[in-house]
Design an enzyme around this catalytic site. Structure first.
Site, PDB file in Angstrom:
ATOM      1  N   LYS A 120      -8.551  13.670   4.288  1.00 27.14           N
ATOM      2  CA  LYS A 120      -7.693  12.487   4.273  1.00 27.14           C
ATOM      3  C   LYS A 120      -6.657  12.647   5.377  1.00 27.14           C
ATOM      4  O   LYS A 120      -6.563  13.710   6.002  1.00 27.14           O
ATOM      5  CB  LYS A 120      -7.005  12.298   2.920  1.00 27.14           C
ATOM      6  CG  LYS A 120      -6.238  13.518   2.413  1.00 27.14           C
ATOM      7  CD  LYS A 120      -5.660  13.246   1.034  1.00 27.14           C
ATOM      8  CE  LYS A 120      -6.723  13.251  -0.021  1.00 27.14           C
ATOM      9  NZ  LYS A 120      -6.710  12.115  -0.898  1.00 27.14           N
ATOM     10  N   ARG A 121      -5.900  11.601   5.628  1.00 23.93           N
ATOM     11  CA  ARG A 121      -4.849  11.670   6.629  1.00 23.93           C
ATOM     12  C   ARG A 121      -3.916  12.839   6.307  1.00 23.93           C
ATOM     13  O   ARG A 121      -3.581  13.071   5.147  1.00 23.93           O
ATOM     14  CB  ARG A 121      -4.074  10.350   6.631  1.00 23.93           C
ATOM     15  CG  ARG A 121      -3.007  10.217   7.677  1.00 23.93           C
ATOM     16  CD  ARG A 121      -2.599   8.745   7.803  1.00 23.93           C
ATOM     17  NE  ARG A 121      -2.386   8.120   6.516  1.00 23.93           N
ATOM     18  CZ  ARG A 121      -1.201   8.063   5.897  1.00 23.93           C
ATOM     19  NH1 ARG A 121      -0.133   8.625   6.445  1.00 23.93           N
ATOM     20  NH2 ARG A 121      -1.086   7.451   4.739  1.00 23.93           N
ATOM     21  N   HIS A 130       0.800  -1.221   0.000  1.00 26.12           N
ATOM     22  CA  HIS A 130       0.000   0.000   0.000  1.00 26.12           C
ATOM     23  C   HIS A 130       0.839   1.280   0.000  1.00 26.12           C
ATOM     24  O   HIS A 130       0.278   2.355   0.225  1.00 26.12           O
ATOM     25  CB  HIS A 130      -0.907   0.034   1.237  1.00 26.12           C
ATOM     26  CG  HIS A 130      -2.102  -0.852   1.135  1.00 26.12           C
ATOM     27  ND1 HIS A 130      -3.235  -0.524   0.421  1.00 26.12           N
ATOM     28  CD2 HIS A 130      -2.337  -2.086   1.657  1.00 26.12           C
ATOM     29  CE1 HIS A 130      -4.116  -1.497   0.523  1.00 26.12           C
ATOM     30  NE2 HIS A 130      -3.603  -2.456   1.261  1.00 26.12           N
ATOM     31  N   LYS A 145       0.650  14.254   0.858  1.00 27.14           N
ATOM     32  CA  LYS A 145      -0.722  14.497   0.405  1.00 27.14           C
ATOM     33  C   LYS A 145      -0.973  15.984   0.159  1.00 27.14           C
ATOM     34  O   LYS A 145      -1.967  16.364  -0.440  1.00 27.14           O
ATOM     35  CB  LYS A 145      -1.721  13.936   1.423  1.00 27.14           C
ATOM     36  CG  LYS A 145      -1.653  12.403   1.534  1.00 27.14           C
ATOM     37  CD  LYS A 145      -2.611  11.876   2.580  1.00 27.14           C
ATOM     38  CE  LYS A 145      -2.471  10.382   2.797  1.00 27.14           C
ATOM     39  NZ  LYS A 145      -2.998   9.578   1.674  1.00 27.14           N
ATOM     40  N   THR A 175      -8.698   6.110  -1.993  1.00 19.49           N
ATOM     41  CA  THR A 175     -10.081   5.658  -2.170  1.00 19.49           C
ATOM     42  C   THR A 175     -11.052   6.811  -1.963  1.00 19.49           C
ATOM     43  O   THR A 175     -12.181   6.760  -2.451  1.00 19.49           O
ATOM     44  CB  THR A 175     -10.432   4.507  -1.209  1.00 19.49           C
ATOM     45  OG1 THR A 175     -10.132   4.897   0.138  1.00 19.49           O
ATOM     46  CG2 THR A 175      -9.667   3.249  -1.569  1.00 19.49           C
ATOM     47  N   LYS A 190     -14.767   7.824  -3.763  1.00 19.33           N
ATOM     48  CA  LYS A 190     -16.008   8.139  -3.037  1.00 19.33           C
ATOM     49  C   LYS A 190     -16.552   9.497  -3.464  1.00 19.33           C
ATOM     50  O   LYS A 190     -17.765   9.657  -3.667  1.00 19.33           O
ATOM     51  CB  LYS A 190     -15.747   8.109  -1.529  1.00 19.33           C
ATOM     52  CG  LYS A 190     -15.331   6.744  -1.013  1.00 19.33           C
ATOM     53  CD  LYS A 190     -14.692   6.856   0.376  1.00 19.33           C
ATOM     54  CE  LYS A 190     -13.950   5.589   0.726  1.00 19.33           C
ATOM     55  NZ  LYS A 190     -13.114   5.732   1.931  1.00 19.33           N
TER      56      LYS A 190
END
Length: 821
Positions: free
Chosen positions: A553-554, A362, A559, A661, A665
Site C-alpha cells: 500500500k502507499r 476519503h 499505515k 480496499t 482484495k
C-alpha cells in the site's frame, strides 16, 4: 459438441481479425512484427469486439431520457485492459486458441501491456472498480479524469532509497483510447473580472482571462461483465490554443515560439506534481480546475445540444459524484457557467448545483483536506473566488441564524480559513455544495460525524451517510487469480463473478479435504511463481511453503509499515538467540510508493530495504526469515501479489484509515488478515468471522483516550526490554553499516513523539503474530479459514457499493442495451 464448434469458429474469426489488424493498423507483415506489434494487433482485435457494444450503448443512452452518473476523479487506476476486456466479453479461451493457431502465447502478449499511469493508489483503484460495476449493473455513466502523460512516477530502489523516474506509459501508444479532437473545450486562467449591468438592468460579470488552453478528450470504453453495456472513461489532455508562434520563431525567439504550448501541456504532464513549491501548488490547482471545467462543459453540451433538453433541467439528467476534494471546484465552476455564461438566476443555479453534486470523503487526516492559499486561488481563478465568497456569505448567514452568537462555529464552517494567510477550504466547499456526503466505511463515517465534519453533521443531521467501499471481483479474482476462479466455478457453478452473493455456496467446501487440497495447490502455484521471479530478479531464494506475509500500500506513517519492520527485527533477534524458537518460516513482502516530498515515508523504505539486506544475507537464520521490498507497486504487480499472499497486513492506527480496499482484495483471494479495528477491517472481521481474523491493537476510542491522557512512548521503550532491543539495534547502526545518524529521525520520532502509537501497539502486534504462526502450522485449519473467508466476502463487491449509491444518492436506474436495437 456444438459449443466447441462455436468456440472454434469464433477463434478462427479472432485469428482472421488479428491478421487484418496487424496488416492494416500496425502496418507490418507477420515475419517483421515485434512482440509489441503482436500485442497491439491483439488489443485492436479485442477492442473491435468491444466497440460494437460501446456504440450501441452510446446510442441507447442518447435516445433515452435517463439520469447519467458523472464520476469526477483525479485518478482512475484502471490497470491493464486486455485480459479484463477478454474476461468481460467471454472470449478468453477463444483468444487463447486463436493465438495458438498463430504460434503465439497469450500470456506473453498480456505481460507486454503497459499499465496506464493514471492513479496512485486506493482512490484511483476504487474509481476504476466503480466504472466496472456501473457497466456491469447497466447504469449509464461517464468517468471524468485527466490523461496524465507521465503518470505519477516510476519507483526504483537505488542503494535502498526510493528514486523517482518518469513513468513513460504512453511510449508505445495506447490502443484502447479513442482520440476526440472534435469535442475540444476552452479553459481559462488568471486575468481579471469586469462588473457591469446588461440592457435589462441585471448585474453581470465578465471574466477577462490571462491564459487560455484547450481540453481534448481521449475516450476509453469500459465494458460490463457479460452484458452489452459500456460506460465511458473520458480523460482530458491539455493543449495550447496556439501551439506555435510563427512570428516569434522568425524573430529568433525559438523558445518563445513554443512557450504557450509547453505551459499548456504541463497541466496534464504528471499526476500529483510535488506541491511543496508555490509552482507545484499552482500546477495542482490548474489541473483540478482543468478537469472540472472540461467535464462540465461536456455535460452541458450533451444535455443541451445532443439531447436537446432545457438547461434548467440539468439536474434531472446528471448525478455527479466528487471522488474526494480534488474535483470540488466543480461546484463553483458550474455556478459560473450557469450564472455568467447562461445568465441563469443565482437561486435557481444553486438549486441545480446542490441537486447534481455529492461528495465522497476519503480521509480523516486534517492535512489531507485540501486547502489553497487565497492569494493563489484568487490570482488563478479570480471569478471563481468571487463566486466562492458569495456562496460563503449566503451560507454563513444561514449558520448564524441557526447558531446565533457562535462565532467559533461560523469560523470553523466557513469556506475561508482566516489567519495571517487565508486559505480556501475545499472539503467545506464540497460539503456545502453537495446534496449528500458519504464516508467509505462504517467506522470512517462515524468518525466523520463525530470529528472531522462534526459541525456539518450537526447542521445537516441527515446529509452524511455511509457507503462502504467495494472492489470488483472481475479484476481481483477473475483476472488476477484464474486458477482460483476455475476452482470456485467447478464447485458452485458459473455466474458468481457477476453476482458475488453466490460465493456463500462455497462455505461447505471448507470441510471437504479433497477441495482443501485443490485450494492449497492453487495458492502454492502462485507462491512458486513469485519465488521464481524473486530468484530471477532479486537473486533471493524463497520457500513457497513459508508464510507469505504481505503489506502492499502507499507508504505512510499512519499505515505503519515501520511497525511491521519492528516485528521483522523482533523475529530476527529471536532467531539469532535461538533458531528453534521460531518454528514457522516467514517471507515478508512490502510494496508501495512514498510521495516524493515525504521524507519520513522515504526513510521507512530505506529502513525496510536495509533490514532486508542484513537479514537475507545472514546465514545464521537458515532461510527461516526473508524480507523483500517489491519496487514500483501497481495494478499489474497487485495481480501477482494478492493471489499468493497467506497473511494480509492491515495494521494502520485505529481511526486513521478511511476504508482500505487492499484488505478486501487480499481476503477475496483467500489471505487471512492481521489488523486493527480500523476502516473496513471492522466490517471485514464481522463478515468473515472473528475466528478468521487476527485482531490486535487499540481501538479508535482507546487511541483518543491515550492521546488525551498524555501519551509517553519513552516509558514504553524503557519498560519493554524486547522493544528496547529492537529500537536500539536500529539506532546503533546495525542495519545502516554503523551509521548511527541515518535512522535517528525515525527512532527519535517513535521514542519522543510516536504520533501513530506504534510503541503502544507493538507488544500486542508481536503476540498476535505468534498466534498467526501457530495457526499457520496447522495447514488444514488455515485452509478452512481461507475458504470461509472467501465465501463470506460478497458484501465487499463494488457491485453492492454501486447499488447503494444508485439507491441512496444518485437515484438512477439500469438501462438495458440491446444489440441491433
Amino acid at each position: 459438441m456444438q459449443e466447441n464448434k462455436g468456440g472454434r469458429s469464433e477463434a478462427a474469426a479472432i485469428k482472421k481479425a488479428f491478421a487484418k489488424n496487424l496488416y492494416h493498423n500496425i502496418g507490418k507483415p507477420f515475419m517483421a512484427a515485434t512482440p509489441e506489434d503482436f500485442f497491439n494487433a491483439l488489443a485492436y482485435t479485442v477492442r473491435s469486439l468491444l466497440l460494437d457494444k460501446f456504440i450501441h450503448s452510446v446510442e441507447t443512452y442518447l435516445k433515452k431520457e435517463t439520469r447519467v452518473v458523472a464520476y469526477f476523479s483525479a485518478e482512475f487506476l484502471e490497470g491493464p485492459h486486455l485480459v479484463n476486456n477478454m474476461l468481460n466479453l467471454g472470449v478468453v479461451e477463444q483468444v487463447r486458441e486463436a493465438m495458438e493457431m498463430l504460434g503465439l502465447d497469450v500470456d506473453t502478449l498480456v505481460n507486454l501491456e503497459v499499465e496506464p499511469g493514471l492513479g496512485n493508489g486506493g482512490l484511483g483503484r476504487l474509481a476504476a472498480c466503480y466504472l466496472d460495476s456501473l457497466a456491469t449493473l447497466r447504469i449509464p455513466a461517464i468517468g471524468y479524469g485527466l490523461r496524465y502523460e507521465h503518470g505519477m512516477f516510476e519507483q526504483r530502489i537505488e542503494d535502498g532509497w526510493q528514486v523517482e523516474y518518469s513513468d513513460n506509459w504512453l511510449h508505445f501508444g495506447n490502443p484502447w483510447e479513442l482520440y476526440r479532437p472534435e469535442r475540444t473545450f476552452r479553459v481559462r486562467y488568471g486575468g481579471f473580472t469586469e462588473h457591469y449591468t446588461d440592457a435589462a438592468g441585471n448585474f453581470r460579470v465578465r471574466w477577462r482571462p490571462g491564459m487560455e488552453v484547450k481540453g481534448v478528450p481521449h475516450d476509453t470504453p469500459i465494458l460490463g461483465y457479460r452484458v452489452n453495456n459500456c460506460v465511458l472513461l473520458r480523460l482530458w489532455r491539455a493543449e495550447a490554443t496556439k501551439g506555435f508562434d510563427f512570428q516569434d520563431f522568425n524573430q529568433g525567439d525559438f523558445y518563445g515560439a513554443v512557450e504557450s504550448k509547453v505551459q499548456a501541456e504541463n497541466i496534464t504532464k504528471v499526476l500529483y506534481p510535488n506541491d511543496q513549491s508555490q509552482a507545484g501548488k499552482r500546477l495542482r490547482l490548474e489541473q483540478q480546475y482543468f478537469l472540472v471545467s472540461c467535464a462540465l462543459q461536456d455535460l452541458i453540451h450533451m444535455h443541451v445540444h445532443m439531447k436537446g433538453l432545457d438547461l434548467a433541467e440539468l439536474h434531472k439528467s446528471i448525478a455527479a459524484q466528487l471522488n474526494d476534494t480534488h474535483p470540488s471546484l466543480a461546484i463553483v465552476e458550474l455556478m459560473r457557467l450557469l450564472v455568467d455564461e447562461h445568465h441563469m438566476g443565482w437561486d435557481r443555479s444553486w438549486t441545480i448545483v446542490r441537486s447534481i453534486f455529492s461528495y465522497t470523503n476519503h480521509t480523516l487526516l486534517p492535512e489531507a483536506l485540501e486547502k489553497w492559499p487565497v492569494s493563489l486561488f484568487q490570482g488563478l481563478l479570480p471569478r471563481h473566488y468571487e463566486i466562492l465568497c458569495e456562496i460563503n456569505r449566503r451560507f454563513l448567514d444561514q449558520v448564524r441564524v441557526r447558531f446565533p452568537l457562535d462565532d467559533e462555529r461560523v469560523a470553523r464552517m466557513s469556506l475561508i480559513e482566516e489567519g495571517p494567510e487565508k486559505y480556501v477550504r475545499m472539503a467545506n466547499l464540497a460539503c456545502v455544495g453537495s446534496s449528500h456526503i458519504n464516508g467509505v466505511a462504517r467506522l470512517h463515517t462515524q468518525l466523520l460525524k463525530k470529528l472531522v465534519l462534526k459541525d456539518f453533521h450537526r447542521y445537516w443531521p441527515d446529509r452524511i451517510i455511509n457507503i462502504t467501499n467495494g472492489v470488483t471481483p472481475r479484476r481481483w479474482i477473475g483476472v488476477a487469480n484464474p486458477g482460483l476462479t476455475a476452482l470456485i466455478t467447478e464447485a458452485i457453478g458459473e455466474g458468481w463473478l457477476g453476482d458475488l452473493d453466490r460465493l456463500k455456496k462455497l462455505e461447505p467446501f471448507a470441510e471437504d479435504a479433497a477441495f482443501r487440497d485443490k485450494w492449497c495447490q492453487v495458492k502454492r502455484r502462485h507462491k512458486e511463481e513469485v519465488a521464481a521471479l524473486a530468484r530471477e530478479r532479486f537473486d533471493i531464494i524463497l520457500d513457497p511453503d513459508s508464510l507469505f506475509d504481505v503489506q502492499v500500500k502507499r507508504i505512510h506513517e499512519y499505515k505503519r509499515q515501520h511497525l511491521n519492520v519492528l516485528h521483522v527485527i523482533s523475529l530476527y533477534l529471536r532467531l539469532k538467540n535461538d533458531l528453534a524458537s521460531v518454528k514457522t518460516p516467514r517471507t515478508v513482502i512490502f510494496g508501495g510508493k512514498a510521495a516524493p516530498g515525504y521524507f519520513m515515508a522515504k526513510l521507512i523504505i530505506k529502513l525496510i530495504t536495509s533490514v532486508a539486506r542484513v537479514i537475507n544475507a545472514d546465514p545464521d537464520i537458515q532461510d527461516r526469515l526473508k524480507v523483500i521490498f517489491r519496487p514500483n507497486y501497481n495494478v499489474k504487480i497487485g495481480q501477482i501479489i494478492y493471489p499468493m499472499a497467506d497473511l494480509s497486513e492491515q495494521i494502520s492506527l485505529a481511526g486513521m484509515e478511511a476504508s482500505g480496499t487492499g484488505n478486501m482484495k487480499f481476503a477475496m483471494n483467500g489471505a487471512l488478515t492481521i489488523g486493527t479495528l480500523d476502516g473496513a477491517n471492522v466490517e471485514i472481521r464481522e463478515a468473515v468471522g472473528r475466528e478468521n481474523f487476527f485482531l490486535f491493537g487499540l481501538t479508535a476510542p482507546e487511541v483518543q483516550a491515550r492521546k488525551e491522557s498524555g501519551y509517553r512512548p519513552l516509558d514504553l521503550y524503557r519498560d519493554n526490554e524486547h522493544l528496547r532491543q529492537v529500537l536500539d539495534l536500529i539506532e546503533n547502526g546495525y542495519f545502516s553499516r554503523g551509521d548511527r545518524s541515518l535512522f535517528k529521525p525515525l527512532v527519535d520520532n517513535l521514542k519522543y513523539d510516536d504520533p501513530y502509537l506504534l510503541l503502544a501497539d507493538f507488544q500486542d502486534y508481536v503476540d498476535c503474530q505468534r498466534r498467526v504462526a501457530t495457526v499457520f502450522r496447522d495447514r488444514q485449519e488455515w485452509l478452512k479459514k481461507s475458504i470461509r473467508t472467501v465465501a463470506r466476502m460478497s458484501r465487499f463487491s463494488s457491485d453492492r457499493a454501486v447499488r447503494e449509491y444508485c439507491r441512496k444518492i444518485w437515484r438512477v436506474e439500469p438501462v438495458e442495451v440491446v444489440m441491433g436495437g
